[in-house]
Design a protein around this motif. Sequence first.
Motif, short mmCIF file in Angstrom:
data_model
loop_
_atom_site.label_atom_id
_atom_site.label_comp_id
_atom_site.label_asym_id
_atom_site.label_seq_id
_atom_site.Cartn_x
_atom_site.Cartn_y
_atom_site.Cartn_z
N GLY A 1 -3.34 -6.89 4.49
CA GLY A 1 -2.68 -8.20 4.51
C GLY A 1 -3.68 -9.33 4.26
N GLU B 1 -0.75 -7.08 -7.36
CA GLU B 1 0.52 -6.37 -7.36
C GLU B 1 1.67 -7.38 -7.48
OE1 GLU B 1 1.24 -3.17 -7.71
OE2 GLU B 1 3.20 -4.09 -7.91
N GLY C 1 0.81 -1.21 0.00
CA GLY C 1 0.00 0.00 0.00
C GLY C 1 0.85 1.26 0.00
N GLU D 1 -16.07 -1.20 5.56
CA GLU D 1 -15.78 0.20 5.91
C GLU D 1 -15.87 1.10 4.67
OE1 GLU D 1 -12.80 -1.07 9.60
OE2 GLU D 1 -11.95 -0.28 7.77
N SER E 1 6.94 -12.76 2.56
CA SER E 1 5.53 -12.53 2.89
C SER E 1 4.60 -13.08 1.83
CB SER E 1 5.29 -11.03 3.04
OG SER E 1 5.54 -10.40 1.80
N VAL F 1 -4.27 5.17 3.91
CA VAL F 1 -5.02 4.97 5.15
C VAL F 1 -4.49 3.74 5.86
CG1 VAL F 1 -7.33 4.54 6.10
CG2 VAL F 1 -7.09 5.83 3.96
N ASP F 2 -4.35 3.83 7.17
CA ASP F 2 -4.05 2.63 7.94
C ASP F 2 -4.75 2.73 9.29
OD1 ASP F 2 -1.63 0.37 7.33
OD2 ASP F 2 -2.53 0.38 9.34
N LYS G 1 -2.30 -13.93 -10.31
CA LYS G 1 -1.34 -13.61 -9.24
C LYS G 1 -0.85 -14.88 -8.53
CE LYS G 1 0.99 -11.55 -6.09
NZ LYS G 1 2.30 -10.97 -6.34
P1 NAD Z 1 1.42 -5.47 5.39
O1 NAD Z 1 1.07 -6.38 6.48
O2 NAD Z 1 2.79 -4.91 5.28
O3 NAD Z 1 0.41 -4.22 5.38
C1 NAD Z 1 -0.96 -4.32 5.54
C2 NAD Z 1 -1.46 -3.06 6.24
O4 NAD Z 1 -2.88 -3.02 6.21
C3 NAD Z 1 -1.09 -2.99 7.73
O5 NAD Z 1 -0.37 -1.80 7.97
C4 NAD Z 1 -2.44 -2.99 8.45
O6 NAD Z 1 -2.43 -2.22 9.63
C5 NAD Z 1 -3.35 -2.41 7.39
N1 NAD Z 1 -4.78 -2.70 7.53
C6 NAD Z 1 -5.38 -3.89 7.73
N2 NAD Z 1 -6.73 -3.73 7.77
C7 NAD Z 1 -6.97 -2.42 7.57
C8 NAD Z 1 -8.16 -1.63 7.49
N3 NAD Z 1 -9.37 -2.16 7.59
N4 NAD Z 1 -8.03 -0.30 7.29
C9 NAD Z 1 -6.82 0.28 7.17
N5 NAD Z 1 -5.66 -0.42 7.22
C10 NAD Z 1 -5.74 -1.75 7.42
O7 NAD Z 1 1.05 -6.25 4.05
P2 NAD Z 1 1.79 -6.20 2.61
O8 NAD Z 1 3.06 -6.96 2.65
O9 NAD Z 1 1.78 -4.80 2.12
O10 NAD Z 1 0.76 -7.05 1.74
C11 NAD Z 1 -0.52 -6.57 1.41
C12 NAD Z 1 -1.11 -7.47 0.33
O11 NAD Z 1 -0.34 -7.38 -0.87
C13 NAD Z 1 -1.12 -8.96 0.69
O12 NAD Z 1 -2.28 -9.55 0.16
C14 NAD Z 1 0.11 -9.50 -0.01
O13 NAD Z 1 -0.01 -10.87 -0.31
C15 NAD Z 1 0.13 -8.67 -1.27
N6 NAD Z 1 1.45 -8.51 -1.87
C16 NAD Z 1 2.55 -8.30 -1.07
C17 NAD Z 1 3.80 -8.11 -1.65
C18 NAD Z 1 5.01 -7.88 -0.79
O14 NAD Z 1 6.12 -7.95 -1.34
N7 NAD Z 1 4.87 -7.61 0.48
C19 NAD Z 1 3.93 -8.14 -3.06
C20 NAD Z 1 2.79 -8.32 -3.84
C21 NAD Z 1 1.56 -8.52 -3.24
#
Ligand code: NAD
Length: 437
Positions: free
Chosen positions: A85, A151, A12, A106, A262, A29-30, A207
Motif C-alpha cells: 500500500g 498497475e 498483489g 527486506e 483506494s 508474500v504478505d 500512473k
Molecule cells: P492493499 O492495502 O489491499 O494491500 C497491500 C498489502 O501489502 C497488505 O496486505 C499488506 O499487509 C501488505 N504489505 C505491506 N508491507 C509489506 C511487506 N513489507 N511485506 C509483505 N507484505 C506487505 O493495497 P492495494 O489496494 O492492493 O494497493 C497496492 C498498491 O497498488 C497501492 O500503491 C495502490 O495505489 C496501487 N493500486 C491499487 C489499485 C486498486 O484498485 N486497489 C489499482 C491500481 C494500483
Amino acid sequence: MHVAMIGTGYVGLVSGTCFSEFGVDVVCVDKDRAKIEKLEQGVMPIYEPGLDDLVAKNVREGRLSFTADLSRAVKKADAVFIAVGTPTRRGDGHADLSYVYTAAKEIAAAMDGYTVVVTKSTVPVGTGDEVERIIREARPDAQFDVVSNPEFLREGSAISDFTHPDRVVIGTHSPRAQEVMRALYRPLHLIETPILFTSRTTSELIKYAANTFLATKISFINEVADLCEKVGADVQDVAKGIGLDGRIGKKFLHAGPGYGGSCFPKDTLALAHTARDIGVPLRIVETVIDINTKRKKAMAERVIAACGGSVAGKTIAVLGVAFKPNTDDMRDSPSLDILPQLQANGATVRAYDPEAMREAKALLPDVVWCDGTYETMEGADALVIITEWNQFRGLDFERVKALLRAPVLVDLRNIYNPDEMVRAGFDYHCIGRPLPL
Ligand code: NAD
C-alpha cells in the motif's frame, strides 16, 4: 520464470494470480499472517469477482503459493514485485512510502543473483531511484535493476483488466530488465496489447497523470450536473452528447456523489503535493480535489433537503456503502461522509451492502446493518442509493413504497428513470436530471 509478489492486497493478489495463470511460478508474500493463512485455506481476504476460482485453479496446478516468508520467496525469484500500500501520509497529503521502502530493504537482504525489482504500487516520481539507492546501500555487490510497472486494474473487474489491459507501461532503460518484463507479459503481447517502454520517472508519472485525469473527468461532469439542475438540462444527455466525441470518450462521465476508493483520492492528493513541492503547482488537480471533497459533504444535505429540511428523529435507509459496486473496498467511500453527517443531524441509518458490510462496520458506528435490500427500508422515512450494485437496479417499486413511511427516494447514482419514478408515485431525487413537470 519465478516471481515473488510482495503485498497480497487487491493489486498483489490479482496480479500474482494472473501471472500464474500466464504460466509463471508465483509466490505471493504478505506480512499479514492471517491473510496468508486464509489464502492457504482457499479463503479470499478480499471480494473480487472470479478471483477465488482463479486462485484455486493455479494453486491446484502448482504455479501459485502463499507465504509470510519474504526471504524464501525472493531468493528464488527472477522478478520481485512490490505491491504494498501507498496510502496518504497522515498530516501532509503526501504518499506514505514507508511500506515500499521497508519492502525494498527486506528484498535487498534476500536477493540472490540478478533480480528485477518492480514497483507495481503507485509511487511518486523519484521513488524508483530511492528503492535503487536503498538496495544498493544494503547490497553493494548485488546485480539488479529497479523497474516501474504501474498497475491500472480496477477493483470489481480486476482480472479482466489485468489480462486484457488497454496498455502495459514499463519504466526502465535496462535491456536486461526489459527482457525479463517482456517475457512476463508475453501473453499480452500476443493479444497485441500496447506495451510502452519508457524511463522509470516517466512511468511513475504516467500512473498519477492517468488517475488524476479520470478524477478530473468525474469532477467536471459533477459540476456540469450542478449546472444542469439550475437550468433544467439533463446531465446524462450532456455526458452522452460530449462522450460520443472520440476526443472526449464516454467513460468516467457519470455524475454522482463524488469519487472515492483506494486510488483517486490519495493519488490526486499525492500528485498535487509533489507538484507543489517541486514548484509546479497543478491548479486543475488542486481544484478537482477541492470540488470532490465538498461534493461528498454536500450529498447528505441533498438527503436532508429531500426529507423536508430535517432528518432529526427520522430513519434513513441506505443501499450500498462500498465506493463502487462489485467490491468490498470502503476506502474513501462517499458513504463515509454521508452516513455520519445524517447521524449527526439526528437520523437513524439502516444500511445494506452485498459485500462491504464487514469492512464498513468498523468505519461506520451506530448504523443498523440489515440482512437484505428490502429489510433496510422497513419503516424508513427515505431511501438513499449510494452504490449502484446490480441488485438495486430492479427494485419492486410497490414493495418499496409499502415498506417506506414516505415514498422519498434519493438516487445518487442516477440508476432510475425520473419519469418512471414520478409515475410510480415516488418523491424522486437524482443528480443533474430534470423531473417531469
Ligand atoms: P492493499 O492495502 O489491499 O494491500 C497491500 C498489502 O501489502 C497488505 O496486505 C499488506 O499487509 C501488505 N504489505 C505491506 N508491507 C509489506 C511487506 N513489507 N511485506 C509483505 N507484505 C506487505 O493495497 P492495494 O489496494 O492492493 O494497493 C497496492 C498498491 O497498488 C497501492 O500503491 C495502490 O495505489 C496501487 N493500486 C491499487 C489499485 C486498486 O484498485 N486497489 C489499482 C491500481 C494500483
